[in-house]
Design a protein around this motif. Structure first.
Motif, PDB file in Angstrom:
ATOM      1  N   PRO A 195       0.906  -1.209  -0.135  1.00 55.28           N
ATOM      2  CA  PRO A 195      -0.053  -0.298  -0.151  1.00 55.28           C
ATOM      3  C   PRO A 195       1.000   1.437  -0.080  1.00 55.28           C
ATOM      4  O   PRO A 195       0.308   2.128  -0.848  1.00 55.28           O
ATOM      5  CB  PRO A 195      -0.288  -0.473   1.014  1.00 55.28           C
ATOM      6  N   LEU A 196       1.883   0.793   0.594  1.00 58.47           N
ATOM      7  CA  LEU A 196       2.374   2.537   0.820  1.00 58.47           C
ATOM      8  C   LEU A 196       3.662   2.430  -0.347  1.00 58.47           C
ATOM      9  O   LEU A 196       3.520   3.842  -0.706  1.00 58.47           O
ATOM     10  CB  LEU A 196       3.501   2.687   1.895  1.00 58.47           C
ATOM     11  N   GLY A 197       4.083   1.828  -0.926  1.00 60.33           N
ATOM     12  CA  GLY A 197       4.666   1.935  -2.499  1.00 60.33           C
ATOM     13  C   GLY A 197       3.696   2.849  -3.433  1.00 60.33           C
ATOM     14  O   GLY A 197       3.733   3.357  -4.504  1.00 60.33           O
ATOM     15  N   PHE A 198       2.403   2.207  -3.462  1.00 59.65           N
ATOM     16  CA  PHE A 198       1.442   1.836  -4.467  1.00 59.65           C
ATOM     17  C   PHE A 198       0.870   3.274  -4.461  1.00 59.65           C
ATOM     18  O   PHE A 198       0.868   4.205  -5.545  1.00 59.65           O
ATOM     19  CB  PHE A 198       0.262   1.156  -4.474  1.00 59.65           C
ATOM     20  N   LYS A 199       1.072   4.081  -3.355  1.00 57.60           N
ATOM     21  CA  LYS A 199       0.712   5.233  -2.916  1.00 57.60           C
ATOM     22  C   LYS A 199       1.224   6.746  -4.186  1.00 57.60           C
ATOM     23  O   LYS A 199       1.085   7.511  -4.537  1.00 57.60           O
ATOM     24  CB  LYS A 199       0.164   5.564  -1.087  1.00 57.60           C
ATOM     25  N   VAL A 200       3.022   6.003  -3.764  1.00 56.98           N
ATOM     26  CA  VAL A 200       3.556   6.411  -4.021  1.00 56.98           C
ATOM     27  C   VAL A 200       4.142   6.613  -5.691  1.00 56.98           C
ATOM     28  O   VAL A 200       4.067   7.709  -6.760  1.00 56.98           O
ATOM     29  CB  VAL A 200       5.226   6.866  -3.635  1.00 56.98           C
ATOM     30  N   LEU A 201       3.956   5.492  -5.994  1.00 55.07           N
ATOM     31  CA  LEU A 201       3.332   5.401  -7.414  1.00 55.07           C
ATOM     32  C   LEU A 201       2.574   5.882  -8.746  1.00 55.07           C
ATOM     33  O   LEU A 201       2.861   6.542  -9.317  1.00 55.07           O
ATOM     34  CB  LEU A 201       3.093   3.841  -7.761  1.00 55.07           C
ATOM     35  N   LYS A 202       1.221   6.411  -7.454  1.00 53.43           N
ATOM     36  CA  LYS A 202      -0.110   6.711  -8.270  1.00 53.43           C
ATOM     37  C   LYS A 202       0.449   8.575  -7.983  1.00 53.43           C
ATOM     38  O   LYS A 202       0.248   8.789  -8.678  1.00 53.43           O
ATOM     39  CB  LYS A 202      -1.394   6.404  -7.328  1.00 53.43           C
ATOM     40  N   ASN A 203       1.349   8.360  -6.794  1.00 60.29           N
ATOM     41  CA  ASN A 203       1.550   9.783  -7.061  1.00 60.29           C
ATOM     42  C   ASN A 203       2.548  10.319  -8.054  1.00 60.29           C
ATOM     43  O   ASN A 203       2.263  11.295  -8.833  1.00 60.29           O
ATOM     44  CB  ASN A 203       2.150  10.952  -5.230  1.00 60.29           C
ATOM     45  N   ILE A 204       3.222   9.532  -8.963  1.00 55.89           N
ATOM     46  CA  ILE A 204       3.848  10.367  -9.526  1.00 55.89           C
ATOM     47  C   ILE A 204       3.707  10.184 -10.780  1.00 55.89           C
ATOM     48  O   ILE A 204       3.940  10.766 -11.626  1.00 55.89           O
ATOM     49  CB  ILE A 204       5.482   9.101  -9.420  1.00 55.89           C
ATOM     50  N   GLU A 205       2.778   9.324 -11.229  1.00 53.92           N
ATOM     51  CA  GLU A 205       2.128   8.570 -12.053  1.00 53.92           C
ATOM     52  C   GLU A 205       0.838  10.240 -12.365  1.00 53.92           C
ATOM     53  O   GLU A 205       0.957  10.432 -13.458  1.00 53.92           O
ATOM     54  CB  GLU A 205       1.371   7.216 -12.238  1.00 53.92           C
ATOM     55  N   ASN A 206       0.560  10.558 -10.913  1.00 51.55           N
ATOM     56  CA  ASN A 206      -0.247  11.722 -11.515  1.00 51.55           C
ATOM     57  C   ASN A 206       0.038  12.833 -12.351  1.00 51.55           C
ATOM     58  O   ASN A 206      -0.562  13.555 -12.473  1.00 51.55           O
ATOM     59  CB  ASN A 206      -1.014  11.683 -10.156  1.00 51.55           C
ATOM     60  N   VAL A 220       8.921   5.948 -14.316  1.00 49.12           N
ATOM     61  CA  VAL A 220       7.660   5.657 -13.264  1.00 49.12           C
ATOM     62  C   VAL A 220       8.581   4.893 -12.014  1.00 49.12           C
ATOM     63  O   VAL A 220       8.017   5.779 -11.513  1.00 49.12           O
ATOM     64  CB  VAL A 220       6.131   5.312 -14.140  1.00 49.12           C
ATOM     65  N   SER A 221       8.093   3.602 -12.893  1.00 48.50           N
ATOM     66  CA  SER A 221       8.293   2.861 -11.001  1.00 48.50           C
ATOM     67  C   SER A 221       9.906   3.708 -11.107  1.00 48.50           C
ATOM     68  O   SER A 221       9.626   3.354  -9.690  1.00 48.50           O
ATOM     69  CB  SER A 221       8.035   1.469 -11.593  1.00 48.50           C
ATOM     70  N   ARG A 222      10.847   3.386 -11.866  1.00 50.60           N
ATOM     71  CA  ARG A 222      12.059   3.965 -10.778  1.00 50.60           C
ATOM     72  C   ARG A 222      11.889   5.224 -10.607  1.00 50.60           C
ATOM     73  O   ARG A 222      13.384   4.673  -9.766  1.00 50.60           O
ATOM     74  CB  ARG A 222      12.456   3.468 -13.152  1.00 50.60           C
ATOM     75  N   LEU A 223      11.591   5.753 -10.687  1.00 55.19           N
ATOM     76  CA  LEU A 223      11.742   6.891 -10.670  1.00 55.19           C
ATOM     77  C   LEU A 223      11.234   6.721  -8.817  1.00 55.19           C
ATOM     78  O   LEU A 223      12.301   8.244  -7.542  1.00 55.19           O
ATOM     79  CB  LEU A 223      10.257   8.291 -10.978  1.00 55.19           C
ATOM     80  N   LEU A 224      10.873   5.746  -8.447  1.00 51.22           N
ATOM     81  CA  LEU A 224      10.536   5.813  -6.685  1.00 51.22           C
ATOM     82  C   LEU A 224      12.055   5.484  -6.225  1.00 51.22           C
ATOM     83  O   LEU A 224      12.690   6.002  -5.233  1.00 51.22           O
ATOM     84  CB  LEU A 224       9.545   4.768  -6.335  1.00 51.22           C
ATOM     85  N   GLY A 225      12.852   4.951  -6.930  1.00 49.45           N
ATOM     86  CA  GLY A 225      13.990   4.562  -6.812  1.00 49.45           C
ATOM     87  C   GLY A 225      15.334   5.541  -6.361  1.00 49.45           C
ATOM     88  O   GLY A 225      15.645   5.871  -5.815  1.00 49.45           O
ATOM     89  N   ALA A 226      14.977   6.168  -7.982  1.00 48.29           N
ATOM     90  CA  ALA A 226      15.871   7.924  -8.177  1.00 48.29           C
ATOM     91  C   ALA A 226      15.190   9.052  -6.997  1.00 48.29           C
ATOM     92  O   ALA A 226      16.333   8.948  -6.610  1.00 48.29           O
ATOM     93  CB  ALA A 226      15.459   8.225  -9.356  1.00 48.29           C
ATOM     94  N   ILE A 227      14.477   8.414  -6.642  1.00 47.60           N
ATOM     95  CA  ILE A 227      14.276   9.724  -5.708  1.00 47.60           C
ATOM     96  C   ILE A 227      14.415   9.812  -4.211  1.00 47.60           C
ATOM     97  O   ILE A 227      15.316  10.028  -3.460  1.00 47.60           O
ATOM     98  CB  ILE A 227      12.109  10.488  -4.841  1.00 47.60           C
ATOM     99  N   ILE A 228      14.658   7.975  -3.951  1.00 49.92           N
ATOM    100  CA  ILE A 228      14.724   7.831  -2.815  1.00 49.92           C
ATOM    101  C   ILE A 228      16.701   7.533  -2.856  1.00 49.92           C
ATOM    102  O   ILE A 228      17.119   7.980  -2.025  1.00 49.92           O
ATOM    103  CB  ILE A 228      14.601   6.234  -1.886  1.00 49.92           C
ATOM    104  N   GLU A 229      17.236   7.427  -3.782  1.00 51.07           N
ATOM    105  CA  GLU A 229      18.826   7.493  -3.855  1.00 51.07           C
ATOM    106  C   GLU A 229      18.759   8.595  -3.615  1.00 51.07           C
ATOM    107  O   GLU A 229      19.859   9.460  -3.131  1.00 51.07           O
ATOM    108  CB  GLU A 229      18.902   7.091  -4.910  1.00 51.07           C
ATOM    109  N   ALA A 230      18.114  10.029  -4.351  1.00 53.66           N
ATOM    110  CA  ALA A 230      18.594  11.356  -3.684  1.00 53.66           C
ATOM    111  C   ALA A 230      18.313  12.129  -2.953  1.00 53.66           C
ATOM    112  O   ALA A 230      18.694  13.215  -2.512  1.00 53.66           O
ATOM    113  CB  ALA A 230      18.217  12.136  -4.629  1.00 53.66           C
ATOM    114  N   SER A 231      17.091  10.765  -1.559  1.00 57.78           N
ATOM    115  CA  SER A 231      16.546  12.468  -0.465  1.00 57.78           C
ATOM    116  C   SER A 231      16.358  11.174   0.458  1.00 57.78           C
ATOM    117  O   SER A 231      14.965  10.623   0.384  1.00 57.78           O
ATOM    118  CB  SER A 231      15.051  13.037  -1.479  1.00 57.78           C
TER     119      SER A 231
END
Lengths: 449, 449
Positions: free
Chosen positions: A44-55, A321-332
């Motif tokens: 659920p938590l990962g899905f929420k971020v994925l959707k935010n990025i997609e939006n 899109v899915s890769r961006l979650l990793g990239a954002i965390i690597e950067a922050s």
């Protein structure tokens, strides 16, 4: 959301299979679970971020005038034979036969399918310009999937395709994509630098990759340090204006910035030494102009104003899109966990009840929860019986940018504590002021204000 | 959206391959294009409706306390061997081998994967009740895909899974799903009747299918006509209350309503003859309680309050999201085209400019467009040069529930025309009143009101 009713399976231990920080934190924060090699379930938590990025991706594409649609994940091999890529693509393409023994594949990209849609429905230059895009699951059968969602096999990607009458129009579409991508990444709290790239198997005369600087990046990058001072910000742009979009392209690509694939020591040497940087980067997007590479063999033509049939000029443009979650965390992130930028955070703030069961603390938390929810924001309220230390550790790990801490001692003085995850700074203030601060951070209007 | 900038490839001819009205209209209205047998691309108009339906499904699931997540499309065969279904599933399961020769499959459903997630992360009865769901593409390799999106091979489905300590709790989850499904379908303008169903390959002691009455339905259904008078409406419901949810179940399932699979002539004969109905229906959802069928073989257990390890009681609950587009059209159309219910319409209203290029008509259309957009609604403005008849035919075909027609003659009298797609009734009124009517229809507040 009340934590007691949520599914947030955080892990205390660091999973041994995770080599990079984003993968470790996504597993530990209960965002993903590996289903099989390079294939993940989004908890659920990962899905929420994925959707935010997609939006955000959708909003910025629509703002640029690009039209959303959706192509299927499975494709017939026939179209790929027509373009000549079926045999070229190699073992990364996942192939299968259906029950009637027809050759199928799981789409790694969609140039063939979109070109087929175009040629079936569009016949005149009057229907141009046209840019169609979708956000859909793709599959590339990586030989060694790793780094979690950064190099998975089943991944979520935005891919868009422009169709134009002339090369000049197609290059305007290219520029429009560049601008919309700059806006997209900035809204996610990322600086993604457009770098001159290599066409690769898709081909292309003009192409830029967008790279986020991070030590764990898979690409070596070389750039002029002035480029990191550039920001698109919230400036207005007319996406129909060739000149305005061209100016942004020039502003963001005139300085040296290349990956190792296109790096040229001789040109780089002309950058003043103090500004020469060598670093690592994560690719989070790429734009291509490839002319008539697909339209010619596949017969995607239109009639021009003189009645001649001409192949259209095309480009394709992708965001991982899915890769961006990793990239954002690597950067922050820091050593306690993730630090979500406000633009993509799964919950807008956390509420920590230091003494669940205490009538006054419970009531204060419920009131905060109601006020913040009424703003159209989503707080995560830790209403469990865990001890305070555990609650703080979870909030730090999952990285909500703001936390409101509520305890009997503070309430005696009429205050709660507002803490920034990024700076660690805390401030005591009355609950209604904490709500006003949260409202201001997310540009929400207080009722009655 | 301005039609001149949109991609709406309507067809004049009726495609010969389409046997039922929803398939014909979806092709003619430029909503879908077949990519290969039973696999469709969702063109922009179709994609918009698909998203609207998905959003309603999400909103009602979240309202019921169910938690969204996302599982991948491809699964490893191992889990299916563990549950014993790998060999049972037959030729409808699309199987493949990856480059390392591992057996994979395109998920037709997700009981195995969700049970694996549950057993990996949940260990105590204190974490229950828990209902997780996702909306994801599925694949079933139908031997004869047909009827467009109604019986496709790649289809979009919501599937949810409840995990409970006791049978009683699991039956409450079952009832909660029934209530949330009633709300979901009604918001889409559909009456979907819960009918006693057969467990089929997933198994299950308690199961209901939701059927929409339509001549082209694949199922024969038998019911007491009183059931079609029931409406859930906008009554309040406490999803935590076992008694309230049980009462709704009883209200909606106590009358005779069965598909041919479970039909019993003897019981049906007891329904007063005047109320006995035999018809056809389209299945748009199904709920199951199946107890410990998966939790026992797969070891999905929790510790109960006494410290005993017990297998959890589960159920699974599905809504056919992509199929719903077909079902809605089958239930709501006429000989000119689709008639979208307001809850799912791709654009809230159409604006037809009878004389594009006429300065006054253009200005009036632009003003309407701006006012309706400012309400947070999306009009489709036909700003093209097509003749009036063609514009009306397109608007009727694509089925927007409301149309505002703007022409020089009306404007001389200070009026435009507001037309209901469903009734065909038209009314002349000043432009600002037309906007107010559209606002009222969609429950939007006029600025300054």
């Amino acid at each position: 959301m009340r934590l007691s009713r949520y599914f947030l399976p955080v892990l205390k231990e660091t999973p041994s299979e995770a080599q990079i920080v984003s993968h470790r934190y996504m597993l530990r924060a209960g965002m993903i679970k590996q289903a099989s090699a390079g294939i993940y379930s989004w908890l659920p938590l990962g899905f929420k971020v994925l959707k935010n990025i997609e939006n955000i991706v959708h909003e910025e594409q629509i703002r640029a005038g690009h039209i959303p649609m959706l192509m299927p994940t499975l494709q017939s091999a026939d179209l790929w034979r027509e373009s000549g890529r079926y045999d070229d693509y190699g073992a990364e393409m996942l192939r299968m036969k259906d029950r009637h023994d027809r050759d199928m594949l799981y789409g790694p990209t969609n140039e063939e399918l979109i070109t087929d849609i175009f040629r079936s429905h569009v016949g005149s230059y009057k229907d141009l310009p046209l840019t169609l895009y979708h956000v859909q699951w793709k599959f590339r059968d990586e030989i060694r999937p790793r780094f979690g969602v950064m190099r998975g096999r089943e991944f979520y990607m935005k891919d868009g395709y422009n169709f134009d009458l002339t090369k000049e129009d197609a290059l305007h579409a290219y520029n429009r994509h560049l601008v919309s991508y700059l806006r997209t990444y900035e809204r996610m709290g990322l600086q993604a630098i457009p770098m001159r790239a290599d066409g690769g198997p898709i081909g292309g005369d003009y192409t830029h990759e967008f790279l986020v600087l991070a030590e764990t990046g898979e690409s070596e990058v070389f750039y002029d340090s002035e480029i990191t001072d550039l920001k698109f910000g919230d400036r207005a742009i007319d996406y129909d204006s060739h000149a305005e979009c061209q100016a942004v392209l020039e502003e963001f690509t005139s300085r040296y910035a290349r990956t190792d694939e296109t790096h040229d020591e001789e040109i780089f040497a002309k950058v003043p030494e103090a500004r020469r940087r060598q670093a690592r980067g994560i690719e989070v997007g790429q734009i291509f102009y490839f002319g008539t590479k697909y339209s010619e063999p596949m017969g995607a033509t239109v009639q021009d104003a003189e009645g001649n049939k001409v192949p259209v000029h095309m480009g394709s443009h992708g965001i991982g899109v899915s890769r961006l979650l990793g990239a954002i965390i690597e950067a922050s992130h820091d050593d306690k966990g993730i630090i979500w930028p406000e633009g993509v955070t799964p919950f807008h703030c956390g509420i920590v009840n230091l003494k669940s069961g205490d009538a006054e603390a419970d009531a204060a938390c419920e009131a905060l929860y109601a006020s913040i929810t009424a703003l159209g924001l989503e707080p995560l309220y830790d209403d469990t019986n865990e001890r305070a230390g555990g609650k703080f550790a979870t909030m730090d790990l999952i990285g909500l940018p703001w936390r409101i801490t509520v305890g009997p001692r503070g309430l005696k003085n009429g205050v709660v504590e507002l803490t920034s995850r990024r700076t660690g700074e805390s401030e005591e203030l009355p609950p209604e002021e904490a709500v006003a601060r949260i409202a201001a951070i997310y540009n929400k209007v207080l009722p009655g204000a």
